[in-house]
Enzyme design. Structure first.
Site, PDB file in Angstrom:
ATOM      1  N   HIS A 156       0.834  -1.224   0.000  1.00  0.00           N
ATOM      2  CA  HIS A 156       0.000   0.000   0.000  1.00  0.00           C
ATOM      3  C   HIS A 156       0.862   1.265   0.000  1.00  0.00           C
ATOM      4  CE1 HIS A 156      -3.310  -2.715   1.313  1.00  0.00           C
ATOM      5  NE2 HIS A 156      -2.368  -3.239   2.078  1.00  0.00           N
ATOM      6  N   SER A 277      15.491  21.210 -16.648  1.00  0.00           N
ATOM      7  CA  SER A 277      14.313  21.996 -16.991  1.00  0.00           C
ATOM      8  C   SER A 277      14.780  23.285 -17.648  1.00  0.00           C
ATOM      9  CB  SER A 277      13.535  22.315 -15.712  1.00  0.00           C
ATOM     10  OG  SER A 277      12.768  23.491 -15.888  1.00  0.00           O
ATOM     11  N   LYS A 283      16.431  21.320 -11.392  1.00  0.00           N
ATOM     12  CA  LYS A 283      15.775  20.081 -11.784  1.00  0.00           C
ATOM     13  C   LYS A 283      16.690  19.051 -12.432  1.00  0.00           C
ATOM     14  CE  LYS A 283      11.807  19.308 -11.904  1.00  0.00           C
ATOM     15  NZ  LYS A 283      10.447  19.702 -12.154  1.00  0.00           N
ATOM     16  N   GLU A 290       9.932   8.185 -17.409  1.00  0.00           N
ATOM     17  CA  GLU A 290       8.575   8.676 -17.663  1.00  0.00           C
ATOM     18  C   GLU A 290       8.112   8.316 -19.070  1.00  0.00           C
ATOM     19  OE1 GLU A 290       7.896  12.851 -16.004  1.00  0.00           O
ATOM     20  OE2 GLU A 290      10.041  12.540 -15.726  1.00  0.00           O
TER      21      GLU A 290
END
Ligand code: ARG
Length: 458
Positions: A156, A277, A283, A290
């Site tokens: 979980h 970024s 970043k 992804e």
């Protein structure tokens, strides 16, 4: 443009109809399979006395030249042609004359295209399997490196029990091993030859389908001609195997994305596999992971597109089936690209073992071990579970952890507690004691690694 199939009609189709109908933009990639298949067909026709040996020699030589010329770039594929089958036959006839027109005896484009796709995809399967195996090797090497690095195991997404990062990684090695097996299984069913089924009903010529099948490396032949030309199960099967493979890569990606977040800081991806970024200087984005996660949707889409195309088709061949190729080609191309990038990303990924350990220390993930401690001293598990839970609640209230509660406090809950409890709930002990087969102990992870290496060597 006039067509080779002009006969009943004048073949003078509209340009827009040609463009719509044509598949050469995507089926030209099967030129090698198409030509190899045709060479076997010509040899069979001669072996059965349907054409003369001289004709067969001329056909085979002509086909060989076409193959050589396409490969060297001397012959470029004419995108004005309807499909790769028509292109090859047309060039052949241009080059060797009327003999070229004999090639299509006892054959149809329906069994020809079915043959080509099977031949094309079985090679793709071999390539993909190889890439998956390379990825498994990379994952296993990482697991070996981190076989005693403690981290929280989750259920979980809540910290559950201590495990090692090596153990976690080996879970993915096992998944990927099943993918290799699924691909092999799919290849086995795919490797039946449809050539000789002809348009739909077989042929009146005395052909030898097994001759062609053997020459082209098939294990057998499709035994019903209607099925042989209309079956695209192997494409759907391959795409479902690829979808499952992508699902695995996507779950792995999701974890890598989480782990490389500032919140987790469990892993650091190499600069070579991350991006920055354009506006936020701090970043370091896990774009590769992804994109793999994102492209999973695309591969599922390819599978759904084909299943939907096939679901209402009457037997046997229908032009709808031409839609199989873009979907299946896109799926194999996407998967290959993902596997290559993913392999590099995993190979260069570093674990932050100190942070993993820190996260493992704060979530009471040794509470099960505390209960097991009491059980080993004679208490029934349910009662032990309850006491362990009460002690966790106490720790939370006092803002401390199980390792730091004094023995006197433990004794208030049960007389069975003794000073050896601290050893029992030490995280490394918790891991090391999970010696059950497939468990997280270092010895168990080592035997998982050995098993996977043996499977890869097979
Ligand atoms: N380009 C077609 C395909 O990909 C080849 C088969 C054409 N057969 C036919 N009867 N029109 O399916």
């Amino acid at each position: 443009m006039a067509k080779m199939w002009a006969g009943r009609t004048d073949g003078m189709t509209e340009k827009i109809a040609d463009d719509f109908n044509s598949s050469i933009h995507f089926d030209s990639r099967m030129y090698r399979q198409d030509i190899t298949g045709s060479m076997a067909h010509a040899a069979m026709l001669a072996a059965k006395g349907i054409i003369t040996p001289d004709d067969a020699d001329a056909l085979v030589a002509g086909l060989e030249d076409i193959l050589k010329d396409i490969e060297s770039g001397a012959l470029s594929i004419d995108m004005e042609c309807e499909d790769i089958h028509m292109f090859v036959e047309q060039v052949l006839t241009q080059r060797i004359g009327d003999v070229g027109k004999k090639l299509h005896t006892a054959r149809s484009r329906n069994d020809q295209v079915a043959l080509d796709i099977r031949m094309y995809l079985r090679e793709e399967i071999d390539e993909i399997s190889e890439l998956v195996k390379q990825l498994i090797a990379a994952v296993t090497a990482k697991a070996e490196e981190y076989k005693s690095a403690i981290m929280p195991g989750y259920t979980h997404l809540q910290r559950a029990q201590p495990i090692t990062f090596g153990h976690h990684l080996m879970a993915y090695a096992m998944m990927l091993l099943r993918d290799v097996d699924r691909l092999a299984d799919c290849r086995r069913r795919m490797n039946q030859s449809p050539i000789g089924c002809c348009a739909l009903a077989g042929t009146t010529y005395d052909t030898d389908r097994n001759f062609e099948a053997e020459k082209l490396g098939f294990d057998g032949i499709c035994l019903n001609s209607l099925d042989g030309v209309s079956d695209r199960d192997f494409c759907a099967e391959l795409m479902s195997s690829l979808s499952i493979l992508m699902m695995h890569l996507s779950r792995f990606s999701e974890e890598i994305i989480l782990w490389s977040s500032w919140e987790f800081k469990f892993v650091e991806l190499s600069d070579a596999y991350t991006t920055g970024s354009s506006i936020m200087p701090q970043k370091k984005n896990p774009d590769m992971a992804e994109l793999v996660r994102g492209k999973t949707g695309r591969v599922y889409g390819d599978l759904m597109a084909l299943l939907t195309t096939l679901k209402g088709l009457p037997l046997a061949y229908n032009k709808d089936m031409q839609e199989d190729k873009e979907a299946v080609f896109d799926a194999v191309d996407t998967v290959k690209m993902c596997l290559k990038v993913f392999g590099g990303m995993v190979q260069t990924m570093k674990a932050n073992t100190a942070n993993m350990k820190l996260a493992a220390q704060k979530g009471f993930i040794n509470a099960t071990d505390l209960a097991d401690y009491l059980v080993k001293k004679g208490m029934p598990f349910r009662s032990a579970y309850k006491i362990s839970g009460q002690l966790v609640a106490l720790c939370i209230q006092k803002n401390t952890v199980l390792e730091e509660l004094p023995l006197e406090t433990y004794k208030e809950y049960s007389e069975l507690f003794d000073s050896d409890l601290y050893q029992a709930i030490d995280l490394m002990t918790c891991v090391e004691k999970r010696i059950s087969r497939g468990g997280t102990s270092v010895a168990s992870v080592e035997s998982q690694i050995t098993y996977v290496k043996e499977m890869l060597a097979k």
